[in-house]
Scaffold this motif. Structure first.
Motif, mmCIF file in Angstrom:
data_model
loop_
_atom_site.group_PDB
_atom_site.id
_atom_site.type_symbol
_atom_site.label_atom_id
_atom_site.label_comp_id
_atom_site.label_asym_id
_atom_site.label_seq_id
_atom_site.Cartn_x
_atom_site.Cartn_y
_atom_site.Cartn_z
ATOM 1 N N ALA A 122 48.038 52.530 49.592
ATOM 2 C CA ALA A 122 49.177 52.434 50.504
ATOM 3 C C ALA A 122 50.005 53.702 50.519
ATOM 4 O O ALA A 122 50.669 54.018 51.525
ATOM 5 C CB ALA A 122 50.055 51.243 50.116
ATOM 6 N N HIS A 123 49.971 54.468 49.430
ATOM 7 C CA HIS A 123 50.785 55.675 49.310
ATOM 8 C C HIS A 123 50.061 56.941 49.761
ATOM 9 O O HIS A 123 50.667 58.018 49.778
ATOM 10 C CB HIS A 123 51.250 55.845 47.863
ATOM 11 N N LEU A 124 48.785 56.831 50.105
ATOM 12 C CA LEU A 124 48.074 58.004 50.595
ATOM 13 C C LEU A 124 48.601 58.414 51.969
ATOM 14 O O LEU A 124 49.244 57.634 52.668
ATOM 15 C CB LEU A 124 46.577 57.708 50.683
ATOM 16 N N SER A 125 48.329 59.625 52.342
ATOM 17 C CA SER A 125 48.744 60.108 53.662
ATOM 18 C C SER A 125 47.502 60.583 54.422
ATOM 19 O O SER A 125 46.882 61.585 54.046
ATOM 20 C CB SER A 125 49.742 61.255 53.508
ATOM 21 N N PRO A 126 47.103 59.856 55.472
ATOM 22 C CA PRO A 126 47.716 58.610 55.958
ATOM 23 C C PRO A 126 47.352 57.434 55.042
ATOM 24 O O PRO A 126 46.322 57.484 54.353
ATOM 25 C CB PRO A 126 47.087 58.436 57.342
ATOM 26 N N PRO A 127 48.149 56.382 55.050
ATOM 27 C CA PRO A 127 47.879 55.231 54.179
ATOM 28 C C PRO A 127 46.601 54.502 54.585
ATOM 29 O O PRO A 127 46.252 54.451 55.769
ATOM 30 C CB PRO A 127 49.104 54.340 54.373
ATOM 31 N N GLN A 128 45.924 53.953 53.587
ATOM 32 C CA GLN A 128 44.711 53.164 53.819
ATOM 33 C C GLN A 128 45.042 51.696 53.533
ATOM 34 O O GLN A 128 44.678 51.138 52.497
ATOM 35 C CB GLN A 128 43.569 53.678 52.934
ATOM 36 N N LEU A 129 45.729 51.081 54.461
ATOM 37 C CA LEU A 129 46.295 49.752 54.240
ATOM 38 C C LEU A 129 45.252 48.642 54.267
ATOM 39 O O LEU A 129 45.529 47.524 53.805
ATOM 40 C CB LEU A 129 47.376 49.475 55.287
ATOM 41 N N GLU A 130 44.071 48.932 54.784
ATOM 42 C CA GLU A 130 43.044 47.897 54.843
ATOM 43 C C GLU A 130 42.337 47.705 53.501
ATOM 44 O O GLU A 130 41.579 46.740 53.327
ATOM 45 C CB GLU A 130 42.006 48.245 55.906
ATOM 46 N N ARG A 131 42.574 48.590 52.555
ATOM 47 C CA ARG A 131 41.886 48.476 51.262
ATOM 48 C C ARG A 131 42.578 47.418 50.394
ATOM 49 O O ARG A 131 43.416 47.720 49.549
ATOM 50 C CB ARG A 131 41.838 49.831 50.558
ATOM 51 N N THR A 132 42.206 46.193 50.640
ATOM 52 C CA THR A 132 42.787 45.063 49.905
ATOM 53 C C THR A 132 41.720 44.172 49.276
ATOM 54 O O THR A 132 42.035 43.114 48.734
ATOM 55 C CB THR A 132 43.659 44.209 50.844
ATOM 56 N N HIS A 133 40.465 44.589 49.358
ATOM 57 C CA HIS A 133 39.363 43.780 48.839
ATOM 58 C C HIS A 133 38.880 44.349 47.510
ATOM 59 O O HIS A 133 38.826 45.568 47.321
ATOM 60 C CB HIS A 133 38.204 43.772 49.846
ATOM 61 N N PHE A 134 38.512 43.446 46.599
ATOM 62 C CA PHE A 134 38.014 43.844 45.290
ATOM 63 C C PHE A 134 36.630 43.233 45.065
ATOM 64 O O PHE A 134 36.414 42.063 45.370
ATOM 65 C CB PHE A 134 38.981 43.394 44.192
ATOM 66 N N ILE A 135 35.740 44.049 44.539
ATOM 67 C CA ILE A 135 34.406 43.562 44.192
ATOM 68 C C ILE A 135 34.353 43.393 42.680
ATOM 69 O O ILE A 135 34.598 44.346 41.927
ATOM 70 C CB ILE A 135 33.308 44.526 44.663
ATOM 71 N N ALA A 136 34.068 42.182 42.234
ATOM 72 C CA ALA A 136 33.959 41.875 40.807
ATOM 73 C C ALA A 136 32.528 41.430 40.516
ATOM 74 O O ALA A 136 31.625 41.674 41.316
ATOM 75 C CB ALA A 136 34.978 40.800 40.422
ATOM 76 N N ARG A 137 32.312 40.780 39.388
ATOM 77 C CA ARG A 137 30.948 40.422 38.989
ATOM 78 C C ARG A 137 30.832 38.942 38.641
ATOM 79 O O ARG A 137 31.808 38.315 38.204
ATOM 80 C CB ARG A 137 30.503 41.259 37.790
ATOM 81 N N THR A 138 29.653 38.414 38.804
ATOM 82 C CA THR A 138 29.411 37.031 38.401
ATOM 83 C C THR A 138 29.580 36.910 36.886
ATOM 84 O O THR A 138 29.281 37.836 36.137
ATOM 85 C CB THR A 138 28.001 36.573 38.790
ATOM 86 N N GLY A 139 30.064 35.750 36.469
ATOM 87 C CA GLY A 139 30.210 35.496 35.044
ATOM 88 C C GLY A 139 31.361 36.208 34.379
ATOM 89 O O GLY A 139 31.460 36.205 33.152
ATOM 90 N N ALA A 140 32.245 36.814 35.160
ATOM 91 C CA ALA A 140 33.352 37.570 34.573
ATOM 92 C C ALA A 140 34.534 36.651 34.262
ATOM 93 O O ALA A 140 34.683 35.570 34.825
ATOM 94 C CB ALA A 140 33.803 38.669 35.533
ATOM 95 N N TRP A 141 35.366 37.117 33.346
ATOM 96 C CA TRP A 141 36.648 36.450 33.077
ATOM 97 C C TRP A 141 37.711 37.527 32.972
ATOM 98 O O TRP A 141 37.657 38.397 32.102
ATOM 99 C CB TRP A 141 36.576 35.628 31.793
ATOM 100 N N HIS A 142 38.683 37.472 33.881
ATOM 101 C CA HIS A 142 39.722 38.499 33.904
ATOM 102 C C HIS A 142 41.121 37.946 33.664
ATOM 103 O O HIS A 142 42.098 38.700 33.740
ATOM 104 C CB HIS A 142 39.682 39.253 35.234
ATOM 105 N N GLY A 143 41.235 36.645 33.381
ATOM 106 C CA GLY A 143 42.550 36.108 33.075
ATOM 107 C C GLY A 143 42.846 34.832 33.827
ATOM 108 O O GLY A 143 42.118 34.420 34.740
ATOM 109 N N ALA A 144 43.980 34.209 33.453
ATOM 110 C CA ALA A 144 44.301 32.866 33.923
ATOM 111 C C ALA A 144 45.327 32.819 35.049
ATOM 112 O O ALA A 144 45.531 31.762 35.641
ATOM 113 C CB ALA A 144 44.816 32.022 32.746
ATOM 114 N N THR A 145 45.995 33.915 35.346
ATOM 115 C CA THR A 145 46.950 33.913 36.455
ATOM 116 C C THR A 145 46.193 33.934 37.778
ATOM 117 O O THR A 145 45.000 34.246 37.823
ATOM 118 C CB THR A 145 47.897 35.115 36.342
#
Length: 469
Positions: A122-145
């Motif tokens: 979001a802070h880049l110039s120009p901002p890349q506001l569409e970058r909101t997707h994350f690729i993770a992995r099967t079987g992962a555990w990253h927390g409870a929130t």
């Protein structure tokens, strides 16, 4: 009106069944319970208590900080001990990571990492506001929130809340040779296949929409120490760099010395853009985690002149920072990371020589003092036990009984997120060869007696019917 008095008012994850042991105090790698059990903590809690339970140097540091300054608001004031800890963490990466954010839990650190990635674009110039997707992995555990659950794939903990979590993540295969490596496939071919899968997922989502690829450097509780093969992370990072996305490494469980280097990524020939650490950071003497930020990202943040819209009451908490700083100093002063490597090799040798021949032990994997034992009905097919059997819970329950008295970190889901039983063995860094011999002996008896009871208490064919029928 009912009578007043103790009513087991603390709510545990199981509303009716409470933990079986009330702990009075801890000494070394043992926990002493009210009913006279002396429990050997073979897992450091949840890979947390890496210095054991009565390190006097850390205790003194916490008491002194309590006397000097127990709390100050991180938005109003500086606490020197927090700045000293951040300096220590940055220096420990040889300056590749140039800022640290001090948080509370590992889940919180993962949330901060995700928000940092979004902020970067979001802070880049120009901002890349569409970058909101994350690729993770099967079987992962990253927390409870909720944000961390978006990334994670521990089905039993995620499914009840799936309607609440954002739809901002997708998954590719984890790097796990035990279940992922195909027959006659080399590790080099396996890495190429996983890299292609990640590239295909970038294309499916839209490369301009992906903020980061998120992975545990060494798999944690859900995957049972799933190990990266040589070349895996360089290949994954190359794909991220090709499309301008970030690499976020979750080392909340496997980091801070647990796998034989202070940072697990040091063994992978890469440097992350953002890294989350916790657990062994404060070794249980303080509630603390941290997010480390690559110098390239920090330079980008500073060039934008904009702030990071994040703050929490207990960030950079002086008591927790004092505990963590002294923990890390003790680890360095006593050369405990080198000890982790040495004792880890001994633990590997003893586990494999004692347990691999057992008919229901499918795999033993790990690194340093971070090991998992996975169980299967059939070694050839790697078929898991039915989740309804609750095998991993049986191991833990037996281990806590008098006469066994060993704490095992049990979990399920290594097969499909539901089925698949394993437990972790991750003793404190102060463990000795004699302690390891004791651990392996107790673990062996737990396994042998659990299966002996299962095969005699009910017809074995019927018990396995849900899988083999």
């Amino acid at each position: 009106m009912g009578s007043f008095g103790p009513k087991n008012s603390l709510l545990y994850k199981n509303f009716e069944r409470h933990p079986a042991a009330v702990i009075k105090y801890g000494t070394g790698i043992y926990l002493e319970s009210e009913d006279g059990r002396r429990i050997l903590d073979a897992t450091s809690g949840a890979a947390v208590a890496c210095l054991g339970y009565d390190n006097h140097e850390v205790q003194k540091a916490v008491v002194q900080q309590l006397m000097d300054l127990p709390y100050c608001h991180p938005g109003f004031y500086k606490a020197k001990v927090a700045e000293d800890l951040a300096d220590f963490l940055v220096e420990s990466t040889n300056g590749y990571m140039s800022k640290a954010i001090l948080c509370g839990s590992g889940s919180e650190a993962v949330e901060v990492a995700v928000k940092l990635a979004k902020t970067h674009f979001a802070h880049l110039s120009p901002p890349q506001l569409e970058r909101t997707h994350f690729i993770a992995r099967t079987g992962a555990w990253h927390g409870a929130t909720l944000g961390a659950l978006t990334l994670g794939d521990f089905r039993g903990r995620k499914d009840p809340f799936v309607d609440l979590i954002p739809r901002t993540a997708s998954r590719v295969s984890a790097c796990s040779t035990y279940r992922g490596l195909r027959k006659n496939e080399s590790e080099e071919e396996y890495v190429r296949r996983l890299a292609q899968e990640l590239e295909d997922e970038f294309q499916r989502v839209g490369p301009h929409k992906v903020a980061a690829f998120v992975a545990e450097t060494v798999g944690g509780s859900a995957s049972g120490c799933a190990m990266p093969v040589s070349g895996y992370f360089p290949a994954m990072k190359a794909i991220c760099e090709k499309y301008g996305a970030l690499l976020i490494l979750d080392e909340v469980m496997c980091g801070m010395g647990r796998t034989g280097t202070l940072h697990a990524w040091e063994q992978e020939s890469i440097i992350p853009d953002i890294q989350a650490v916790g657990k062994g950071l404060g070794a249980g003497y303080g509630t603390i985690s941290a997010v480390l930020v690559n110098s390239k990202l920090v330079n980008s943040f500073q060039a934008s002149g904009k702030s990071f819209a994040h703050g929490q009451t207990y960030m950079a908490h002086p008591l927790a920072a004092a505990a963590a700083l002294r923990v890390q100093q003790v680890i360095r002063e006593e050369n405990l990371v080198s000890r982790v490597r040495k004792m880890g090799k001994y633990l590997e040798e003893k586990l494999k020589s004692r347990l691999l021949s057992h008919p229901y032990v499918g795999d033993i994997r790990g690194r340093g003092l971070f090991w998992a034992v996975e169980f299967v009905i059939d070694k050839k097919s790697k078929q898991p036990f039915p989740s309804s059997l609750g095998l991993n819970g049986r191991f833990h329950a037996r281990g806590m009984k008098k006469g066994y008295e060993i704490a095992l970190f049990n979990a399920n889901g290594t097969y499909d997120g539901y089925a698949g039983d394993h437990f972790l063995i991750s003793p404190p860094y102060i463990v000795s060869e004699a302690d390891i011999d004791n651990i392996v002996d107790r673990v062996s008896r737990v396994i042998e007696d659990t299966f002996a009871e299962l095969t005699t208490s009910a017809p074995w064919e019927k018990l396995m019917g849900t899988v083999t029928g």
